[in-house]
Design a protein around this motif. Structure first.
Motif, PDB file in Angstrom:
ATOM      1  N   PHE A 135       0.954  -1.086  -0.138  1.00 26.77           N
ATOM      2  CA  PHE A 135      -0.075   0.228  -0.071  1.00 26.77           C
ATOM      3  C   PHE A 135       0.824   1.329  -0.022  1.00 26.77           C
ATOM      4  CE2 PHE A 135      -3.100  -2.659   2.635  1.00 26.77           C
ATOM      5  CZ  PHE A 135      -3.546  -3.324   1.471  1.00 26.77           C
ATOM      6  N   TRP A 136       1.963   1.172   0.857  1.00 28.41           N
ATOM      7  CA  TRP A 136       2.718   2.391   1.013  1.00 28.41           C
ATOM      8  C   TRP A 136       3.646   2.730  -0.216  1.00 28.41           C
ATOM      9  CZ3 TRP A 136       5.321  -0.014   5.973  1.00 28.41           C
ATOM     10  CH2 TRP A 136       4.343   0.172   7.016  1.00 28.41           C
ATOM     11  N   GLY A 137       3.499   1.719  -1.250  1.00 27.78           N
ATOM     12  CA  GLY A 137       4.328   2.055  -2.442  1.00 27.78           C
ATOM     13  C   GLY A 137       3.505   2.554  -3.570  1.00 27.78           C
ATOM     14  N   LEU A 138       2.192   2.544  -3.377  1.00 33.98           N
ATOM     15  CA  LEU A 138       1.249   3.598  -4.244  1.00 33.98           C
ATOM     16  C   LEU A 138       1.178   4.786  -4.122  1.00 33.98           C
ATOM     17  CD1 LEU A 138      -1.844   0.940  -3.828  1.00 33.98           C
ATOM     18  CD2 LEU A 138      -0.205   0.850  -5.419  1.00 33.98           C
ATOM     19  N   ASP A 139       0.908   5.766  -5.330  1.00 34.55           N
ATOM     20  CA  ASP A 139       1.121   7.179  -4.915  1.00 34.55           C
ATOM     21  C   ASP A 139      -0.121   7.597  -4.383  1.00 34.55           C
ATOM     22  OD1 ASP A 139       3.323   6.954  -6.519  1.00 34.55           O
ATOM     23  OD2 ASP A 139       2.257   7.335  -8.615  1.00 34.55           O
ATOM     24  N   GLY A 140      -0.081   8.611  -3.412  1.00 28.37           N
ATOM     25  CA  GLY A 140      -1.323   8.967  -2.688  1.00 28.37           C
ATOM     26  C   GLY A 140      -1.327   8.449  -1.374  1.00 28.37           C
ATOM     27  N   VAL A 141      -0.492   7.558  -1.182  1.00 31.49           N
ATOM     28  CA  VAL A 141      -0.733   6.650   0.293  1.00 31.49           C
ATOM     29  C   VAL A 141       0.675   6.884   1.208  1.00 31.49           C
ATOM     30  CG1 VAL A 141      -1.089   4.301   1.496  1.00 31.49           C
ATOM     31  CG2 VAL A 141      -2.051   4.906  -0.999  1.00 31.49           C
ATOM     32  N   GLU A 142       0.395   7.322   2.416  1.00 31.26           N
ATOM     33  CA  GLU A 142       1.519   7.505   3.591  1.00 31.26           C
ATOM     34  C   GLU A 142       1.586   6.296   4.358  1.00 31.26           C
ATOM     35  OE1 GLU A 142       1.419  11.424   4.657  1.00 31.26           O
ATOM     36  OE2 GLU A 142      -0.524  11.068   5.901  1.00 31.26           O
ATOM     37  N   ARG A 143       2.625   6.138   5.118  1.00 30.49           N
ATOM     38  CA  ARG A 143       2.893   5.229   6.332  1.00 30.49           C
ATOM     39  C   ARG A 143       2.403   6.299   7.444  1.00 30.49           C
ATOM     40  NH1 ARG A 143       7.087   4.941   9.935  1.00 30.49           N
ATOM     41  NH2 ARG A 143       7.220   2.838  11.233  1.00 30.49           N
ATOM     42  N   THR A 144       1.469   5.630   8.375  1.00 34.17           N
ATOM     43  CA  THR A 144       1.080   6.557   9.552  1.00 34.17           C
ATOM     44  C   THR A 144       1.015   5.809  10.843  1.00 34.17           C
ATOM     45  OG1 THR A 144      -0.241   7.516   7.974  1.00 34.17           O
ATOM     46  CG2 THR A 144      -0.995   7.999  10.360  1.00 34.17           C
ATOM     47  N   ILE A 145       1.442   6.208  11.863  1.00 28.63           N
ATOM     48  CA  ILE A 145       1.780   5.669  13.170  1.00 28.63           C
ATOM     49  C   ILE A 145       0.329   6.293  13.703  1.00 28.63           C
ATOM     50  CG2 ILE A 145       2.933   5.343  15.280  1.00 28.63           C
ATOM     51  CD1 ILE A 145       4.279   4.502  13.107  1.00 28.63           C
ATOM     52  N   ILE A 146      -0.300   5.090  14.450  1.00 25.38           N
ATOM     53  CA  ILE A 146      -1.556   5.538  14.969  1.00 25.38           C
ATOM     54  C   ILE A 146      -1.589   4.978  16.433  1.00 25.38           C
ATOM     55  CG2 ILE A 146      -2.991   5.453  12.922  1.00 25.38           C
ATOM     56  CD1 ILE A 146      -3.720   2.581  13.424  1.00 25.38           C
ATOM     57  N   ASP A 147      -2.610   4.914  17.151  1.00 25.24           N
ATOM     58  CA  ASP A 147      -2.614   4.727  18.661  1.00 25.24           C
ATOM     59  C   ASP A 147      -2.487   3.393  18.952  1.00 25.24           C
ATOM     60  OD1 ASP A 147      -2.696   7.416  19.103  1.00 25.24           O
ATOM     61  OD2 ASP A 147      -4.811   7.471  19.436  1.00 25.24           O
ATOM     62  N   GLN A 148      -2.958   2.674  17.914  1.00 26.50           N
ATOM     63  CA  GLN A 148      -3.629   0.977  18.420  1.00 26.50           C
ATOM     64  C   GLN A 148      -3.150   0.334  17.365  1.00 26.50           C
ATOM     65  OE1 GLN A 148      -7.183   0.601  20.852  1.00 26.50           O
ATOM     66  NE2 GLN A 148      -6.975  -1.317  20.226  1.00 26.50           N
ATOM     67  N   GLY A 149      -2.568  -1.053  17.111  1.00 28.52           N
ATOM     68  CA  GLY A 149      -2.384  -1.868  16.141  1.00 28.52           C
ATOM     69  C   GLY A 149      -3.589  -2.665  15.996  1.00 28.52           C
ATOM     70  N   TYR A 150      -3.241  -3.748  15.028  1.00 26.37           N
ATOM     71  CA  TYR A 150      -4.418  -4.851  15.017  1.00 26.37           C
ATOM     72  C   TYR A 150      -4.286  -5.606  16.138  1.00 26.37           C
ATOM     73  CZ  TYR A 150      -3.448  -3.489   9.969  1.00 26.37           C
ATOM     74  OH  TYR A 150      -3.262  -2.615   8.959  1.00 26.37           O
ATOM     75  N   GLN A 151      -5.767  -5.835  16.661  1.00 28.76           N
ATOM     76  CA  GLN A 151      -5.998  -6.789  17.687  1.00 28.76           C
ATOM     77  C   GLN A 151      -6.145  -8.225  17.316  1.00 28.76           C
ATOM     78  OE1 GLN A 151      -5.926  -5.461  20.989  1.00 28.76           O
ATOM     79  NE2 GLN A 151      -5.674  -7.718  21.327  1.00 28.76           N
ATOM     80  N   PHE A 152      -5.480  -9.075  17.839  1.00 28.46           N
ATOM     81  CA  PHE A 152      -5.215 -10.266  17.752  1.00 28.46           C
ATOM     82  C   PHE A 152      -5.758 -11.097  19.113  1.00 28.46           C
ATOM     83  CE2 PHE A 152      -2.942  -8.947  14.239  1.00 28.46           C
ATOM     84  CZ  PHE A 152      -3.208  -9.671  13.078  1.00 28.46           C
ATOM     85  N   ASN A 153      -5.924 -12.488  19.008  1.00 29.07           N
ATOM     86  CA  ASN A 153      -6.144 -13.126  20.208  1.00 29.07           C
ATOM     87  C   ASN A 153      -5.102 -13.118  21.039  1.00 29.07           C
ATOM     88  OD1 ASN A 153      -7.953 -14.807  21.915  1.00 29.07           O
ATOM     89  ND2 ASN A 153      -6.660 -16.626  21.260  1.00 29.07           N
ATOM     90  N   GLY A 154      -5.065 -12.409  22.070  1.00 27.65           N
ATOM     91  CA  GLY A 154      -4.083 -12.138  23.299  1.00 27.65           C
ATOM     92  C   GLY A 154      -2.804 -11.255  22.723  1.00 27.65           C
ATOM     93  N   ALA A 155      -2.894 -10.712  21.624  1.00 32.88           N
ATOM     94  CA  ALA A 155      -1.696  -9.672  21.034  1.00 32.88           C
ATOM     95  C   ALA A 155      -2.289  -8.577  20.263  1.00 32.88           C
ATOM     96  CB  ALA A 155      -0.814 -10.781  20.029  1.00 32.88           C
ATOM     97  N   GLN A 156      -1.285  -7.660  20.138  1.00 29.41           N
ATOM     98  CA  GLN A 156      -1.764  -6.616  19.427  1.00 29.41           C
ATOM     99  C   GLN A 156      -0.347  -6.356  18.395  1.00 29.41           C
ATOM    100  OE1 GLN A 156      -2.145  -2.011  20.357  1.00 29.41           O
ATOM    101  NE2 GLN A 156      -3.913  -3.135  21.124  1.00 29.41           N
ATOM    102  N   SER A 157      -0.442  -5.686  17.156  1.00 28.48           N
ATOM    103  CA  SER A 157       0.500  -5.701  16.352  1.00 28.48           C
ATOM    104  C   SER A 157       0.901  -4.252  16.683  1.00 28.48           C
ATOM    105  CB  SER A 157      -0.291  -6.027  14.688  1.00 28.48           C
ATOM    106  OG  SER A 157      -0.859  -4.683  14.386  1.00 28.48           O
ATOM    107  N   ARG A 158       1.989  -3.956  15.981  1.00 30.75           N
ATOM    108  CA  ARG A 158       2.710  -2.451  15.733  1.00 30.75           C
ATOM    109  C   ARG A 158       1.620  -1.537  14.977  1.00 30.75           C
ATOM    110  NH1 ARG A 158       6.127  -3.247  11.711  1.00 30.75           N
ATOM    111  NH2 ARG A 158       5.707  -5.359  11.469  1.00 30.75           N
ATOM    112  N   PRO A 159       1.424  -0.262  15.748  1.00 31.13           N
ATOM    113  CA  PRO A 159       0.405   0.387  15.339  1.00 31.13           C
ATOM    114  C   PRO A 159       0.982   1.314  13.947  1.00 31.13           C
ATOM    115  CG  PRO A 159       1.737   1.665  17.097  1.00 31.13           C
ATOM    116  CD  PRO A 159       2.282   0.274  16.781  1.00 31.13           C
ATOM    117  N   GLU A 160       0.605   0.775  12.990  1.00 31.54           N
ATOM    118  CA  GLU A 160       0.811   1.365  11.624  1.00 31.54           C
ATOM    119  C   GLU A 160      -0.362   1.044  10.711  1.00 31.54           C
ATOM    120  OE1 GLU A 160       5.700   0.748  11.057  1.00 31.54           O
ATOM    121  OE2 GLU A 160       4.710  -0.731  10.761  1.00 31.54           O
TER     122      GLU A 160
END
Length: 379
Positions: free
Chosen positions: A84-109
Motif C-alpha cells: 500500500f505504501w508503494g502506491l502514489d497518494g498513500v503514506e505510512r502512518t503511526i496510529i494509537d493502536q495496532g491490529y487486535q489479535f487473540n491475546g496480542a496486538q500488532s505494531r500501530p501502523e
C-alpha cells in the motif's frame, strides 16, 4: 455432491502441495533490519543481506520440492502495508493502536491517504525481477500482493475514514482509482516476467466472523452489501489481464505471532461474493481449525477453479495427524472433485517480520510433510 475422477498432477499454479508465501525471517536478516533502522548500515547494505538470504531461501524451497517459490516477503515488514505504501497518494502512518489479535496486538501502523490514488512505479517490481533471476526456469516465481479489497478495508478503518472521505467524497471515484492503480501494478509485474500472482485478502475472514458482523451492523454497515462492493473491486482488477497470467487469491483469519483474529465463523455469509469472481484460478482458504466452518461453501466453486485447502497450521511446528488430514479431504470431496483440491498451510509462516512461534526446521518439516501427503494422493 461431486463426481470424482482419477487423481491427476498439476503443471500450473496452484500445485497439489503449495505455500502461501511468507517465511520466517532468518537471524541475519532480522539483525540487518534493526541495524538499518538504527542507521548502523545503509539501505544498500541491507539490500545485500536481503539478496543473500533470498538466494538461500529459494534454494531451500527447491530442496523441499516446491514447484512455486517466493522471496518469503523478506523485503517487507508487513504482508500488506508495504505494498500500500508503494502506491502514489498513500503514506505510512503511526496510529494509537495496532491490529487486535487473540491475546496480542500488532505494531500501530497503517496506510492512510495523503492524496488521490495512482500508480507510477512500485518497489515490488524490482523485488520480483530479482526473485525471477534467482528462481530460474525449473520453478514458478510467484508474487503475492494484498488484494484491492484489503486496501479499501484499510482505508475504511475508523482511524483512516476521515482522510479517505475527505479525498474521495464520491465512493465510485475511490473504487475506480483503486482499480486503475492496481491494474497498472499488476501489468508492471507482468512485464517484469510474472506469470503467477496471488492476491492475499483477509477481508473475507473478517466479513464472515460473527463478532465483526455484529460490530458492522451496530454502526449501520450492511455486511452483504459491503462484501459485494469488495468483490466487485477485486473482479475489476483481475478482469482483462493477459491470458497467460495465473491469478489466485488467499483468505485467512489473522496470522500474527501465532495468533488469530476474531471469533470465527464459516464462509457461508460471503461465499457467493467470494467465489463468484470468474478470473481467479484458485482459492487458498483457511481450514485448519473449526473456526472456519465446514466445507459446504465449496459447492459454489466453479469447474475451472482449484481450492487449496489450508488444513495445516503455520502457527505451530507440530505435524498434523495424517489420518485426520485424509479424513478432512474426504469430507471436502463431498462438494468438490479431488482434482480441484490442493494442499497448503492455512497462511504464511511470517505474515509480518516478527514471524510465528516455530523454528525454521519445523517450517521446512511441515512443508515436506504436506508434499508427502499430496504425493500419496496425487501419484
Amino acid at each position: 455432491m461431486s463426481t470424482q475422477t482419477a487423481p491427476l498432477k498439476r503443471t500450473v499454479t496452484p500445485f497439489r502441495y503449495d505455500i502461501v508465501g511468507s517465511f520466517l525471517r532468518p537471524a541475519a536478516l532480522k539483525d540487518a533490519r534493526v541495524k538499518a533502522k538504527n542507521g548502523e548500515i545503509t539501505a544498500g547494505q541491507l539490500k545485500e543481506v536481503e539478496d543473500a538470504e533470498i538466494v538461500k531461501l529459494v534454494a531451500k524451497q527447491k530442496e523441499v520440492g516446491l514447484l512455486a517459490v517466493t522471496d518469503g516477503e523478506f523485503r517487507r515488514s508487513w504482508w500488506h502495508l508495504d505494498f500500500f505504501w508503494g502506491l502514489d497518494g498513500v503514506e505510512r502512518t503511526i496510529i494509537d493502536q495496532g491490529y487486535q489479535f487473540n491475546g496480542a496486538q500488532s505494531r500501530p501502523e497503517t496506510a492512510r491517504l495523503s492524496g488521490k490514488i495512482s500508480y507510477s512505479s512500485h518497489p515490488f517490481v524490482a523485488h520480483y525481477t530479482f526473485l525471477k533471476s534467482v528462481a530460474g526456469d525449473d520453478v514458478v516465481a510467484r508474487q503475492s500482493v494484498p488484494a484491492a479489497a484489503q486496501f479499501l478495508f484499510e482505508l475504511d478503518r475508523a482511524e483512516n475514514k476521515e482522510s479517505t472521505n475527505a479525498l474521495y467524497p464520491n465512493r465510485d471515484e475511490l473504487l475506480a482509482d483503486t482499480v486503475k492503480a492496481y491494474k497498472s501494478a499488476v501489468l508492471d509485474l507482468y512485464n517484469a516476467g510474472c506469470r503467477s500472482i496471488q492476491f492475499d485478502d483477509c477481508t473475507w475472514g473478517a466479513l464472515c466472523d460473527e463478532q465483526f458482523i455484529t460490530i458492522m451492523e451496530q454502526i449501520g454497515v450492511n455486511v452483504a452489501d459491503y462484501a459485494e462492493e469488495l468483490a466487485k473491486v477485486n473482479a475489476a482488477v483481475v478482469s482483462g489481464l493477459p491470458e497467460d497470467l495465473v491469478v489466485t487469491t488467499h483468505v485467512c483469519r489473522g496470522n500474527y505471532v501465532s495468533t488469530y483474529a476474531g471469533v470465527g465463523g464459516g464462509y457461508e455469509p460471503v461465499v457467493q461474493a467470494l467465489l463468484g469472481i470468474d478470473n481467479y484460478s484458485g482459492y487458498y482458504l483457511e481450514f485448519d481449525t473449526d473456526r472456519a466452518g465446514d466445507f459446504k461453501p465449496l459447492r459454489f466453486l466453479k469447474d475451472n477453479q482449484q481450492v487449496v485447502l489450508g488444513l495445516f497450521s503455520s502457527k505451530f511446528g507440530e505435524l498434523e495427524n495424517k489420518e485426520e488430514i485424509l479424513k478432512r479431504i474426504e469430507e471436502a470431496k463431498q462438494y468438490v472433485d479431488l482434482n480441484r483440491i490442493c494442499l497448503s498451510p492455512q497462511c504464511g509462516f511470517a505474515s509480518t517480520e516478527e514471524g510465528n512461534h516455530l523454528t525454521e526446521e519445523q517450517q521446512w518439516n511441515k512443508l515436506a510433510y504436506i508434499k508427502e501427503i499430496a504425493d500419496e494422493i496425487w501419484k
